[in-house]
Scaffold this motif. Structure first.
Motif, PDB file in Angstrom:
ATOM      1  N   ASN A   1       0.945  -1.162   0.006  1.00 22.08           N
ATOM      2  CA  ASN A   1      -0.072   0.207   0.037  1.00 22.08           C
ATOM      3  C   ASN A   1       1.122   1.282  -0.925  1.00 22.08           C
ATOM      4  OD1 ASN A   1      -2.177   1.670   0.108  1.00 22.08           O
ATOM      5  ND2 ASN A   1      -1.935   1.708   2.662  1.00 22.08           N
ATOM      6  N   VAL A   2       0.908   1.753  -1.328  1.00 21.78           N
ATOM      7  CA  VAL A   2       2.303   3.376  -1.265  1.00 21.78           C
ATOM      8  C   VAL A   2       1.460   4.551  -1.307  1.00 21.78           C
ATOM      9  CG1 VAL A   2       3.669   4.347  -3.014  1.00 21.78           C
ATOM     10  CG2 VAL A   2       3.328   2.070  -2.705  1.00 21.78           C
ATOM     11  N   THR A   3       2.121   5.503  -0.287  1.00 24.64           N
ATOM     12  CA  THR A   3       0.884   6.384   0.213  1.00 24.64           C
ATOM     13  C   THR A   3       2.531   7.413   0.718  1.00 24.64           C
ATOM     14  OG1 THR A   3       1.852   5.784   2.449  1.00 24.64           O
ATOM     15  CG2 THR A   3      -0.557   5.158   1.722  1.00 24.64           C
ATOM     16  N   LEU A   4       2.242   9.041   0.238  1.00 24.55           N
ATOM     17  CA  LEU A   4       2.905   9.728   0.224  1.00 24.55           C
ATOM     18  C   LEU A   4       2.718   9.882   1.826  1.00 24.55           C
ATOM     19  CD1 LEU A   4       4.981  11.339  -1.509  1.00 24.55           C
ATOM     20  CD2 LEU A   4       3.114  12.704  -1.836  1.00 24.55           C
ATOM     21  N   GLY A   5       3.731  10.023   2.756  1.00 22.86           N
ATOM     22  CA  GLY A   5       3.947  11.107   3.743  1.00 22.86           C
ATOM     23  C   GLY A   5       5.486  11.884   4.574  1.00 22.86           C
ATOM     24  N   SER A   6       5.040  11.822   5.386  1.00 15.43           N
ATOM     25  CA  SER A   6       5.918  12.855   6.476  1.00 15.43           C
ATOM     26  C   SER A   6       7.653  11.936   6.376  1.00 15.43           C
ATOM     27  CB  SER A   6       5.379  14.218   6.974  1.00 15.43           C
ATOM     28  OG  SER A   6       6.684  15.378   7.398  1.00 15.43           O
ATOM     29  N   HIS A   7       8.930  11.903   6.511  1.00 15.23           N
ATOM     30  CA  HIS A   7       9.158  11.775   6.949  1.00 15.23           C
ATOM     31  C   HIS A   7      10.338  11.810   7.042  1.00 15.23           C
ATOM     32  CE1 HIS A   7      11.530   7.023   8.171  1.00 15.23           C
ATOM     33  NE2 HIS A   7      11.420   7.446   7.179  1.00 15.23           N
ATOM     34  N   ALA A   8      11.008  11.614   8.558  1.00 17.75           N
ATOM     35  CA  ALA A   8      12.406  12.110   9.404  1.00 17.75           C
ATOM     36  C   ALA A   8      13.055  11.554   9.817  1.00 17.75           C
ATOM     37  CB  ALA A   8      12.015  13.541  10.222  1.00 17.75           C
ATOM     38  N   PRO A   9      13.689  10.633   8.728  1.00 16.60           N
ATOM     39  CA  PRO A   9      15.028   9.946   9.929  1.00 16.60           C
ATOM     40  C   PRO A   9      16.158  10.511  10.808  1.00 16.60           C
ATOM     41  CG  PRO A   9      15.363   9.662   8.049  1.00 16.60           C
ATOM     42  CD  PRO A   9      14.053  10.652   7.451  1.00 16.60           C
ATOM     43  N   VAL A  10      16.357  11.816   9.763  1.00 16.12           N
ATOM     44  CA  VAL A  10      18.056  12.331  10.293  1.00 16.12           C
ATOM     45  C   VAL A  10      17.322  13.861  10.658  1.00 16.12           C
ATOM     46  CG1 VAL A  10      19.357  10.909   8.886  1.00 16.12           C
ATOM     47  CG2 VAL A  10      18.443  13.092   8.660  1.00 16.12           C
ATOM     48  N   GLY A  11      16.369  13.940  11.270  1.00 11.94           N
ATOM     49  CA  GLY A  11      15.364  14.952  11.886  1.00 11.94           C
ATOM     50  C   GLY A  11      15.151  15.738  10.739  1.00 11.94           C
ATOM     51  N   ILE A  12      15.566  15.738   9.441  1.00  8.15           N
ATOM     52  CA  ILE A  12      15.298  16.422   8.866  1.00  8.15           C
ATOM     53  C   ILE A  12      13.705  15.526   7.637  1.00  8.15           C
ATOM     54  CG2 ILE A  12      15.692  17.672   6.502  1.00  8.15           C
ATOM     55  CD1 ILE A  12      18.576  16.964   8.142  1.00  8.15           C
ATOM     56  N   SER A  13      12.370  16.538   7.753  1.00  4.27           N
ATOM     57  CA  SER A  13      11.505  15.888   7.212  1.00  4.27           C
ATOM     58  C   SER A  13      11.190  16.224   6.172  1.00  4.27           C
ATOM     59  CB  SER A  13      10.214  17.216   8.501  1.00  4.27           C
ATOM     60  OG  SER A  13       8.922  16.489   7.904  1.00  4.27           O
ATOM     61  N   ARG A  14      10.819  15.637   5.168  1.00  2.00           N
ATOM     62  CA  ARG A  14      10.619  15.931   3.613  1.00  2.00           C
ATOM     63  C   ARG A  14       9.059  15.071   3.394  1.00  2.00           C
ATOM     64  NH1 ARG A  14      13.895  13.117  -0.308  1.00  2.00           N
ATOM     65  NH2 ARG A  14      11.810  13.210  -0.949  1.00  2.00           N
ATOM     66  N   GLU A  15       8.436  15.225   2.076  1.00  5.45           N
ATOM     67  CA  GLU A  15       7.478  13.808   1.688  1.00  5.45           C
ATOM     68  C   GLU A  15       8.417  12.489   1.349  1.00  5.45           C
ATOM     69  OE1 GLU A  15       4.807  16.049  -0.567  1.00  5.45           O
ATOM     70  OE2 GLU A  15       3.405  15.826   0.840  1.00  5.45           O
ATOM     71  N   VAL A  16       7.836  11.520   1.610  1.00  6.30           N
ATOM     72  CA  VAL A  16       8.263  10.201   0.650  1.00  6.30           C
ATOM     73  C   VAL A  16       7.661   9.372   0.885  1.00  6.30           C
ATOM     74  CG1 VAL A  16      10.765  10.283   2.085  1.00  6.30           C
ATOM     75  CG2 VAL A  16       8.768   9.064   2.632  1.00  6.30           C
ATOM     76  N   PHE A  17       7.632   8.387  -0.373  1.00  7.00           N
ATOM     77  CA  PHE A  17       6.406   7.437  -0.512  1.00  7.00           C
ATOM     78  C   PHE A  17       6.957   6.487   0.627  1.00  7.00           C
ATOM     79  CE2 PHE A  17       7.496   8.856  -4.690  1.00  7.00           C
ATOM     80  CZ  PHE A  17       6.131   9.108  -5.246  1.00  7.00           C
TER      81      PHE A  17
ATOM     82  N   ASN B   1      19.709   1.032   5.961  1.00  3.93           N
ATOM     83  CA  ASN B   1      18.205   0.256   6.321  1.00  3.93           C
ATOM     84  C   ASN B   1      16.766   1.413   6.807  1.00  3.93           C
ATOM     85  OD1 ASN B   1      18.547  -1.993   5.322  1.00  3.93           O
ATOM     86  ND2 ASN B   1      18.702  -3.276   7.979  1.00  3.93           N
ATOM     87  N   GLY B   2      17.660   2.614   6.840  1.00  6.46           N
ATOM     88  CA  GLY B   2      16.425   3.873   6.630  1.00  6.46           C
ATOM     89  C   GLY B   2      16.738   4.922   8.160  1.00  6.46           C
ATOM     90  N   LYS B   3      18.052   4.195   8.410  1.00  8.69           N
ATOM     91  CA  LYS B   3      18.727   4.735   9.941  1.00  8.69           C
ATOM     92  C   LYS B   3      19.832   5.518  10.013  1.00  8.69           C
ATOM     93  CE  LYS B   3      16.222   1.465  13.074  1.00  8.69           C
ATOM     94  NZ  LYS B   3      16.526   0.022  13.355  1.00  8.69           N
ATOM     95  N   GLY B   4      20.250   6.697  10.564  1.00 10.68           N
ATOM     96  CA  GLY B   4      20.876   7.157  10.743  1.00 10.68           C
ATOM     97  C   GLY B   4      21.374   8.981  11.525  1.00 10.68           C
ATOM     98  N   ASN B   5      22.474   9.881  10.963  1.00  6.27           N
ATOM     99  CA  ASN B   5      22.011  10.622  11.344  1.00  6.27           C
ATOM    100  C   ASN B   5      22.812  11.524  10.651  1.00  6.27           C
ATOM    101  OD1 ASN B   5      24.053   9.038  12.933  1.00  6.27           O
ATOM    102  ND2 ASN B   5      24.843  11.810  12.879  1.00  6.27           N
ATOM    103  N   VAL B   6      23.028  13.632  10.996  1.00  3.87           N
ATOM    104  CA  VAL B   6      23.833  13.841   9.990  1.00  3.87           C
ATOM    105  C   VAL B   6      25.046  14.262  10.979  1.00  3.87           C
ATOM    106  CG1 VAL B   6      23.973  16.553   9.292  1.00  3.87           C
ATOM    107  CG2 VAL B   6      21.969  14.810   9.241  1.00  3.87           C
ATOM    108  N   GLU B   7      25.990  14.299   9.936  1.00  5.54           N
ATOM    109  CA  GLU B   7      27.867  14.065  11.060  1.00  5.54           C
ATOM    110  C   GLU B   7      28.152  15.233  10.331  1.00  5.54           C
ATOM    111  OE1 GLU B   7      29.787  10.371  11.389  1.00  5.54           O
ATOM    112  OE2 GLU B   7      28.069   9.317  10.868  1.00  5.54           O
TER     113      GLU B   7
END
Length: 613
Positions: free
Chosen positions: A34-50, A211-217
């Protein structure tokens, strides 16, 4: 004869007849996306993703070799989409390859599409969006295809200890995918709009994800100044007074010089803060690969599928304190190599075995080799459940080079298939195509063979698979007949010219050889007669994604690949960097037009394969 033998005979016959009557072939594994569009912020920077089932990356597809796979895809986003299953050959189901305008129609908003294919290969693969440049928009996931149990495995080339080999087989069965992506705050649409407004390719990213996890260095000016490569220093010198930005990026004017295209000056006023500069460190979750801390040395093995799901970044990868045995490349087995580091580009997959020898958490590092930016990130290898990081000298430095003379990198040019194929590759091909790759006046327009093929030229048209052009052979189209051996020579005559990850849909290729200087021969056979040391016809590497060599200092470079046209259908050949594909670096291949597949009616008729919901 006696009662018991007769009973055994009858029981055996019953089981045999029952097997014939009820065996419906390989199992079928089914998934609902089920493909949707939503807000995502894996490193604290939010944007729209599928999001797939509210996840990014999406669910791992895990099946056994020979299984049938059904993926029912619902598009509840506001955009057209499609999904490509990278590296899978789709030999009998080309309509499930997932390329709009080539093998299917795009899945429009509020429509459904069912992908169905057989997992004939084994090993590591992945899926990703294939409409426009959406590969950067989160619609990705790993694919694990477990090998047949009785097929030969290369693990006895790693150890002759039976217990150790059995432990490797078990580790392979429990392989853990590690999907590595480069994360940008820009959606693919926003990035394309900015690219055209600023008249420059955007090579800067915010973070590397595991795997979708990380941080800004943020590495700081002193570290960046000391660690930059010689090429980066040389490029900075082309614009006096230039330094790397705080995100580790070459500044815009230097990027323009680096890729040529200086005839069209960059519009720096169109570039907002945070794109080339403005690094703000964040703390995010770390992906953890788990390994046992067994008391028995032969059982201390863990298998990892390293998946290059990056768009632009090409990186070196290593695991602190541990060697890696590379046992598979782009899916199939190879003759194992013991290394401390390897280079991972967009679309690449390497399966590695790691032998752990102490408890603790060890950094799985990725450091960019890309000239445009110094960027780094890491996951963790946790042995025995520990998350206490063991400080060890890294095998690679911040620009992806060996940190000491003893560090060995994986050599893909000598990665012979396992087992060695019984038949040698023929010296002569049936057709040869010499493809002149170019940057087309500006840094964001490219061509695979002197002429651009833009996604908008074909993605919303009737798929080529439904309406082939059997006589087409031109700068953007290659047409073959069944059983032909096809040579593709990728030549970079312009300098400077960066390396490009190239992906061929359909079936794998043999990487025959490469060299510097112009390719001045009419064929590989002629070149091999003159310079045999450059070519391998006996056991060349088999890949579905490979890297064209970069050219610099006025010296051209080339690479020769060969494939067997035995998978009929319409396929795409393209640079796997989304902004290069969006900038025209693609070609269409019509393989085996004399044995063209018959498309099922439910896919062929307009929208009959798609259901509104």
């Amino acid at each position: 004869m006696g009662y018991q033998p007769v009973l055994i005979l009858l029981l055996t016959l019953y089981r045999a007849i029952g097997s014939l009557a009820f065996d419906n072939g390989p199992p079928t594994k089914e998934y609902d996306f089920n493909v949707t569009l939503g807000s995502h912020a894996p490193v604290g920077i939010s944007r729209e993703v599928f999001l797939i089932n509210n996840l990014s990356p999406g669910p791992t597809i895990e099946v056994d070799q020979d299984d049938w796979v059904i993926i029912r895809t619902q598009n509840q986003s506001p955009h057209n989409i499609s999904i490509h299953f990278h590296g899978l050959e789709m030999s009998d189901t080309p309509w499930s390859d997932g390329v709009p305008g080539i093998s299917q129609r795009a899945i429009q908003p509020r429509e459904r599409f069912t992908y169905k294919f057989q997992a004939k290969q084994q090993g590591s693969y992945w899926y990703h969006a294939h409409y426009r440049a959406q590969i950067e928009d989160g619609l990705t996931g790993a694919i694990v295809i477990h090998p047949r149990q009785n097929d030969p495995k290369p693990f006895n080339l790693i150890s002759n200890d039976t217990k150790a080999v059995n432990a490797m087989i078990k580790a392979e069965r429990e392989v853990q995918p590690l999907l590595i992506t480069d994360w940008t705050r820009l959606t693919s649409t926003a990035k394309q709009d900015l690219t055209h407004a600023a008249r420059i390719e955007i090579p800067c990213y915010d973070a590397l994800l595991f795997n979708g996890k990380g941080n800004v260095e943020c590495l700081g000016p002193d570290v960046l100044g000391k660690q930059m490569s010689t090429i980066q220093r040389t490029n900075l010198d082309t614009v006096p007074g230039s330094v790397l930005t705080d995100k580790g990026c070459l500044p815009p004017k230097v990027v323009t010089n680096l890729f040529g295209g200086s005839n069209v000056p960059v519009n720096e006023s169109a570039i907002p803060d945070g794109i080339f500069s403005g690094c703000n460190p964040t703390k995010g979750a770390k992906e953890v690969i788990k390994a046992r801390n067994s008391p028995w040395p032969e059982e201390r093995w863990v298998a990892i599928d390293l998946i290059g799901a990056m768009n632009l970044v090409r990186g070196a990868i290593s695991i602190d304190g541990h060697d890696m045995w590379v046992y598979a490349m782009d899916g199939p087995y190879v003759q194992p190599q013991k290394v401390q580091a390897l280079v991972l580009g967009s679309g690449d997959r390497f399966s590695v075995l790691v032998n752990t020898n102490q408890p603790g958490a060890f950094k799985i590092r990725v450091h960019a080799l890309s000239v445009g930016q110094i960027i780094t990130g890491h996951a963790l290898l946790s042995v025995g459940g520990s998350l206490d990081v063991v400080e060890a000298s890294p095998y690679i430095n911040l620009v992806g080079a060996a940190a000491s003379p003893g560090v060995k990198f994986f050599n893909e040019t000598t990665a012979a298939p396992f087992p060695i194929p019984p038949k040698r590759i023929p010296r002569a091909a049936n057709q040869t195509f010499i493809l002149n790759m170019i940057e087309d006046d500006v840094t964001y327009l490219w061509a695979m063979n002197t002429t651009r093929l833009m996604p908008e030229d074909f993605e919303d048209e009737t798929p080529i698979l439904f309406n082939p052009h059997p006589e087409a052979n031109n700068n953007v189209t290659i047409t073959t007949r069944f059983g032909e051996w096809i040579d593709l020579i990728f030549v970079a005559n312009e300098t400077p010219f960066p390396p490009h990850p190239i992906h061929k849909h359909g079936n794998k290729i043999h990487q025959l050889g490469s060299g510097t200087g112009p390719f001045r021969w009419p064929s590989v056979e002629a070149a091999a007669n003159e310079r045999p040391q450059l070519f391998n016809f006996n056991n060349p590497p088999r890949r579905d994604t490979w890297t064209s060599p970069g050219a610099r200092d006025g010296v051209p470079a080339w690479i020769a690949i060969r494939y067997h046209a035995i998978v009929p259908g319409a396929w795409l050949l393209h640079c796997h960097i989304a902004n290069h594909m969006a900038g025209g670096m693609s070609m269409i291949i019509q393989d085996a037009v004399d044995k063209w597949p018959k498309v099922p009616a439910e896919y062929l008729a307009p929208n009959s394969h798609i259901y509104k919901f």
